[in-house]
Design a protein around this motif. Sequence first.
Motif, PDB file in Angstrom:
ATOM      1  N   ASP A 159      -9.123   2.720  -3.340  1.00 58.35           N
ATOM      2  CA  ASP A 159      -9.944   3.111  -2.189  1.00 58.35           C
ATOM      3  C   ASP A 159     -10.997   4.148  -2.589  1.00 58.35           C
ATOM      4  N   SER A 216      -7.197   2.205   3.484  1.00 56.38           N
ATOM      5  CA  SER A 216      -7.135   0.768   3.205  1.00 56.38           C
ATOM      6  C   SER A 216      -7.073  -0.069   4.469  1.00 56.38           C
ATOM      7  N   LEU A 247       0.817  -1.217   0.000  1.00 50.20           N
ATOM      8  CA  LEU A 247       0.000   0.000   0.000  1.00 50.20           C
ATOM      9  C   LEU A 247       0.852   1.269   0.000  1.00 50.20           C
ATOM     10  N   TRP A 261      -1.987   3.579   1.160  1.00 50.18           N
ATOM     11  CA  TRP A 261      -3.361   3.505   0.684  1.00 50.18           C
ATOM     12  C   TRP A 261      -3.371   2.834  -0.682  1.00 50.18           C
ATOM     13  N   SER A 262      -4.528   2.380  -1.065  1.00 46.57           N
ATOM     14  CA  SER A 262      -4.718   1.828  -2.401  1.00 46.57           C
ATOM     15  C   SER A 262      -5.428   2.860  -3.261  1.00 46.57           C
TER      16      SER A 262
END
Length: 393
Positions: free
Chosen positions: A207, A159, A46, A203-204
């Motif tokens: 998201d 995430s 991520l 984070w993705s």
Amino acid sequence: KPILAVIFALLVASNIALASENSSYIDELLLSDAFHPPGEGEPGHLYNEWHYFNMIDEEQNLSAVCVFKLNGGTNTSEAFLGYYVNDTSAFLYEAYSLTPEFVNYSSQSPDIRIANNTVTLADEGYRVHIESGDGSGAFDAVFKPETRSAPVFNASNFSMPGTSINWLVASPKMEVSGNLSVAGEMYSLNNSRAYHDHNWGYWSWGDDLGWDWGQVSQAEHYSNETTGEYSLSFGNITNANHSESINSVLNVWKDGEIIANFSQEEMQIEHLNLSTTDIGIPPAEIFPEYVLPQGSFFFPQNTLLNASSGSDTLEIEFVTQRSVPLPVMIMDENEAGNETGGESESGVKYRVIWEMIGTYQVNGVIDGEPVSYAADGFMEYVSGEPVSPVPVS
């Protein structure tokens, strides 16, 4: 003679003070602008981090954006330079694996190397070098900070619980000098307006995430009604369709220092006249003959920001003049792979960061003083759900 001596002494003292102030900015950035490589136990898949620089030279009708980006989800490192000269736009783009063979960075420094592309923080400022793999273009410049950085802005728990997106405005007002060599032409920069920030976190891109970002500093060629030198930068992290603001901030600098801050309910952003255009995939990525479905991602032609806190108020309007879509690859782990373990078309999706150049009009009152100026600046807009690429028809 005595009068000349006094003038000379004042000039020397002024230059020494400016040099000392710049040195102070550099010392702070050596720590605050360092990288954040994943540690043991952290979700490296991520991990996202990048240095971002931009510049505008009104006299040559030239603007440029430089990005040095690391992506743990795709295990890639990217060096990007997009530029406009008059009515022509183009870019240099290089992508490599996120391995020590191609990439050097650490938690002790803002410096980074991606193949032959580098950022180095030296006494005089950030030395930025980007070159194309085929030798057709290169950018060599020094970005000198003229303000203090802002406090780190963030939002958490996208995430995974405990993870966050972080944004540091290293300097909203910089001077850049150097050379841009592209398409057989050489452009020299001499104290042009510039900006630098740094983003990192876990984070993705798949998201439920979107954002607004923008910045502008006063320009000498515009008529201004204010005294002093103002700069501003704003950020707004939202959900993917921009129906909810998760965290927002607007900082205002005058003569190098933050003098006003707005956040959350103190600021409202409105986007008008949404537009779109065809979006191709960078040729260095896995689908050189693919594009994103038409109408997948929109950008605003007009953006309005109103902010109010106590007696401080600002009305800001941004009118888009040029827009550049920057596709971001997302590996879909639920769909990726085939019988041989390789990547499949269905395993890759994209979102888009719209990078926009346009004109800001800023009006309001800060610390009891009127603020009114217009200048060219930058804005970003991220909205919409991930989509799969389709073959070029």
